[in-house]
Design a protein around this motif. Structure first.
Motif, PDB file in Angstrom:
ATOM      1  N   GLU A 182     -79.686 -47.150 -28.202  1.00  0.00           N
ATOM      2  CA  GLU A 182     -80.516 -47.837 -27.211  1.00  0.00           C
ATOM      3  C   GLU A 182     -80.779 -49.292 -27.621  1.00  0.00           C
ATOM      4  O   GLU A 182     -80.840 -50.187 -26.767  1.00  0.00           O
ATOM      5  N   ILE A 183     -80.940 -49.551 -28.919  1.00  0.00           N
ATOM      6  CA  ILE A 183     -81.174 -50.921 -29.375  1.00  0.00           C
ATOM      7  C   ILE A 183     -79.908 -51.755 -29.187  1.00  0.00           C
ATOM      8  O   ILE A 183     -79.949 -52.888 -28.679  1.00  0.00           O
ATOM      9  N   ASP A 225     -77.410 -51.281 -27.095  1.00  0.00           N
ATOM     10  CA  ASP A 225     -77.070 -51.495 -25.688  1.00  0.00           C
ATOM     11  C   ASP A 225     -78.041 -52.475 -25.016  1.00  0.00           C
ATOM     12  O   ASP A 225     -77.636 -53.264 -24.158  1.00  0.00           O
ATOM     13  N   THR A 226     -79.304 -52.413 -25.397  1.00  0.00           N
ATOM     14  CA  THR A 226     -80.268 -53.355 -24.837  1.00  0.00           C
ATOM     15  C   THR A 226     -79.944 -54.780 -25.259  1.00  0.00           C
ATOM     16  O   THR A 226     -80.037 -55.720 -24.463  1.00  0.00           O
ATOM     17  N   TYR A 227     -79.544 -54.957 -26.500  1.00  0.00           N
ATOM     18  CA  TYR A 227     -79.187 -56.289 -26.978  1.00  0.00           C
ATOM     19  C   TYR A 227     -77.954 -56.821 -26.242  1.00  0.00           C
ATOM     20  O   TYR A 227     -77.889 -58.001 -25.897  1.00  0.00           O
ATOM     21  N   ARG A 268     -77.119 -56.092 -23.200  1.00  0.00           N
ATOM     22  CA  ARG A 268     -77.604 -56.497 -21.871  1.00  0.00           C
ATOM     23  C   ARG A 268     -78.372 -57.811 -21.950  1.00  0.00           C
ATOM     24  O   ARG A 268     -78.294 -58.656 -21.045  1.00  0.00           O
ATOM     25  N   PHE A 269     -79.122 -57.989 -23.028  1.00  0.00           N
ATOM     26  CA  PHE A 269     -79.849 -59.245 -23.209  1.00  0.00           C
ATOM     27  C   PHE A 269     -78.884 -60.419 -23.317  1.00  0.00           C
ATOM     28  O   PHE A 269     -79.095 -61.471 -22.684  1.00  0.00           O
ATOM     29  N   GLN A 280     -85.452 -57.545 -21.080  1.00  0.00           N
ATOM     30  CA  GLN A 280     -84.813 -56.919 -22.235  1.00  0.00           C
ATOM     31  C   GLN A 280     -85.601 -57.218 -23.507  1.00  0.00           C
ATOM     32  O   GLN A 280     -85.771 -56.344 -24.360  1.00  0.00           O
ATOM     33  N   GLN A 281     -86.111 -58.444 -23.637  1.00  0.00           N
ATOM     34  CA  GLN A 281     -86.874 -58.805 -24.832  1.00  0.00           C
ATOM     35  C   GLN A 281     -88.122 -57.948 -24.984  1.00  0.00           C
ATOM     36  O   GLN A 281     -88.519 -57.605 -26.105  1.00  0.00           O
ATOM     37  N   LYS A 323     -88.437 -54.935 -24.345  1.00  0.00           N
ATOM     38  CA  LYS A 323     -88.052 -53.658 -24.950  1.00  0.00           C
ATOM     39  C   LYS A 323     -87.950 -53.775 -26.463  1.00  0.00           C
ATOM     40  O   LYS A 323     -88.165 -52.796 -27.188  1.00  0.00           O
ATOM     41  N   TYR A 348     -88.993 -51.278 -29.667  1.00  0.00           N
ATOM     42  CA  TYR A 348     -88.018 -50.865 -30.685  1.00  0.00           C
ATOM     43  C   TYR A 348     -88.477 -51.267 -32.089  1.00  0.00           C
ATOM     44  O   TYR A 348     -88.338 -50.498 -33.044  1.00  0.00           O
TER      45      TYR A 348
END
Length: 338
Positions: free
Chosen positions: A112-113, A115-117, A119-120, A152-153, A155, A159
């Protein structure tokens, strides 16, 4: 005269993927004994030419020259719409910024970390293209004005709270440089900024430049918070950033210079003496770079190191009279050689 960090890594153009842009400016740094004309001849390109087709081949050609230990090419954007080609040269016996050996442990971030990065970064790319790069650092981490980036940030705050031990482990020990780079960015969102400063300082000597850059960006934001709230007792040591001014890697130099401008706002005499001792020659060449945005941080540092008043430095910059500060820096260097 505070310098903002946003965009330092975003304007970078990879030579491997940019074979068409025309060169507007060639800047050579790291020279102490070799003549620039010899480097330019071996480089094989000049202003007005396309960027070299092969970064590796160009660096190899330079490293065959007597007196060149290592060479490094990086292209950045832009001078009057054209690429700026930075050519770093390391000569024998010159100050050298040493990296740690790559870590080797098989530890990775939760999916999750990662993939979020990703997307960011995609959202950040869109924000840069639309010119929406403003960010707020007052809480000790970046909050972009762009809504997609900020979503995104936000999130990352969760994390960093739930996975701080994992982030720290990956940053220090993972064999995977992408995961270390992500950890260097996300760990800056920890609630207790003081608790992660040592981890970020450790990352400043990572062998991967993106890890180093993300760590410097995180430290820059924490430094903003430390000045707003001195009771937190956050202390950022400048040692490795000063050494980075001598790095062969252009992004190390420029991002470290931005951070050091902010760290020297109170003109601590010991810090300025350290900069004079370790990086005066590098500041002189960086402050003379043709692209104003890239030259400004070193210009400010050079003026402060030379003992100039802030008003005098600002006036010289506004008047386009860089020679006033450069001359003071050269005189300081001559005095130190006596």
């Amino acid at each position: 005269m505070r310098v903002r960090l946003i965009g330092a890594a975003l304007v970078f153009v990879s030579l491997a993927s940019a074979q068409g842009p025309e060169i507007g400016v060639i800047e050579i740094y790291g020279l102490r004994n070799l003549p620039a004309a010899r480097i330019r001849q071996a480089l094989g390109v000049k202003e007005g030419d396309p960027l070299p087709r092969s970064k590796g081949d160009a660096e190899e050609a330079l490293e065959k020259l007597p007196g060149v230990v290592r060479a490094r090419l990086e292209a950045a954007c832009c001078e009057e719409g054209k690429a700026i080609l930075y050519v770093g040269i390391e000569e024998p016996g010159a100050p050298r910024f040493e990296f740690r050996d790559p870590p080797k442990e098989a530890v990775l971030l939760p999916e999750e970390i990662h993939d979020t990065y990703v997307r960011f970064l995609a959202a950040l790319g869109e924000a840069v293209r639309s010119g929406e790069t403003e960010e707020d650092l007052t809480e000790g981490h970046s909050r972009m004005k762009n809504a997609a980036c900020r979503a995104q940030q936000e999130k990352f705050l969760d994390y960093a709270a739930r996975h701080l031990d994992v982030l720290r482990d990956v940053l220090r020990n993972s064999f995977d440089e992408e995961h270390r780079a992500i950890a260097a960015y996300v760990i800056g969102y920890a609630g207790d900024k003081k608790a992660v400063v040592d981890d970020l300082q450790f990352a400043l000597r990572d062998p991967d430049e993106t890890v180093r850059n993300n760590a410097m960006r995180a430290l820059a934001a924490i430094e903003v918070l430390s000045r707003r709230r001195p009771t937190l007792g956050i202390r950022i040591q400048p040692t490795w950033m000063i050494e980075m001014l001598n790095s062969l890697v252009w992004t190390d130099r420029t991002t470290a210079a931005v951070n050091l401008v902010n760290l020297t706002e109170d003109r601590d005499p010991d810090l300025l003496a350290h900069i004079r001792d370790r990086a005066l020659a590098s500041l002189l060449e960086m402050a003379a770079w043709k692209h104003l945005g890239h030259a400004l941080p070193a210009f400010i540092l050079l003026g402060r190191a030379a003992g100039m008043k802030e008003e005098e430095i600002q006036e010289a910059w506004r008047a386009g009279d860089r020679e006033r500060v450069l001359a003071r820096g050269r005189e300081l260097a001559r005095r130190r050689k006596r």
